[in-house]
Design a protein around this motif. Structure first.
Motif: not given
Length: 125
Positions: A41-57, A91-95, A115-117
């Protein structure tokens, strides 16, 4: 006790890691699959790198993405699963990847690999 009202699953008992030898404690916590759904849900509503990291974890630790749980979680917020929107946020998290995470994670995982994972896991939904 105060519980979140939007839980889909029942809380489970989690043990506190006792690094300071204060005693053993058990606390109610969300199951990892529900935490995963919350992060989706967080990933669908914002572009916060911590969410991407947490999902990868979570993926790295073999937590399964339960698509029906994600759908229920998103429905609670009046949303639907949207891969295109999620991939755009990724994609917006890269910055801000390095700025937001380098002080928290040593070594800092590569954005591209992470991101790929996660995108690969999204395509399985």
């Amino acid at each position: 006790c105060n519980f979140r009202e939007n839980l889909v699953q029942k809380p489970i008992n989690g043990k506190i890691i006792d690094t300071y030898h204060l005693g053993h404690y058990i606390i109610p916590t969300m199951p990892l699959e529900e935490i995963f759904a919350e992060k989706m849900h967080a990933l669908s509503s914002r572009a916060a790198p911590r969410d991407l990291y947490d999902i990868a974890f979570l993926l790295k630790n073999n937590v399964q993405l339960d698509s029906s749980l994600v759908e229920k979680k998103l429905a609670y917020y009046g949303e639907k699963f949207d891969k295109i929107k999620i991939e755009k946020n990724i994609d917006e998290m890269r910055i801000n990847w390095k700025r937001d995470l380098e002080r928290l994670l040593k070594p800092l995982p590569e954005y591209e690999k992470t991101a790929h994972q996660v995108k690969q896991a999204l395509h399985a939904v």
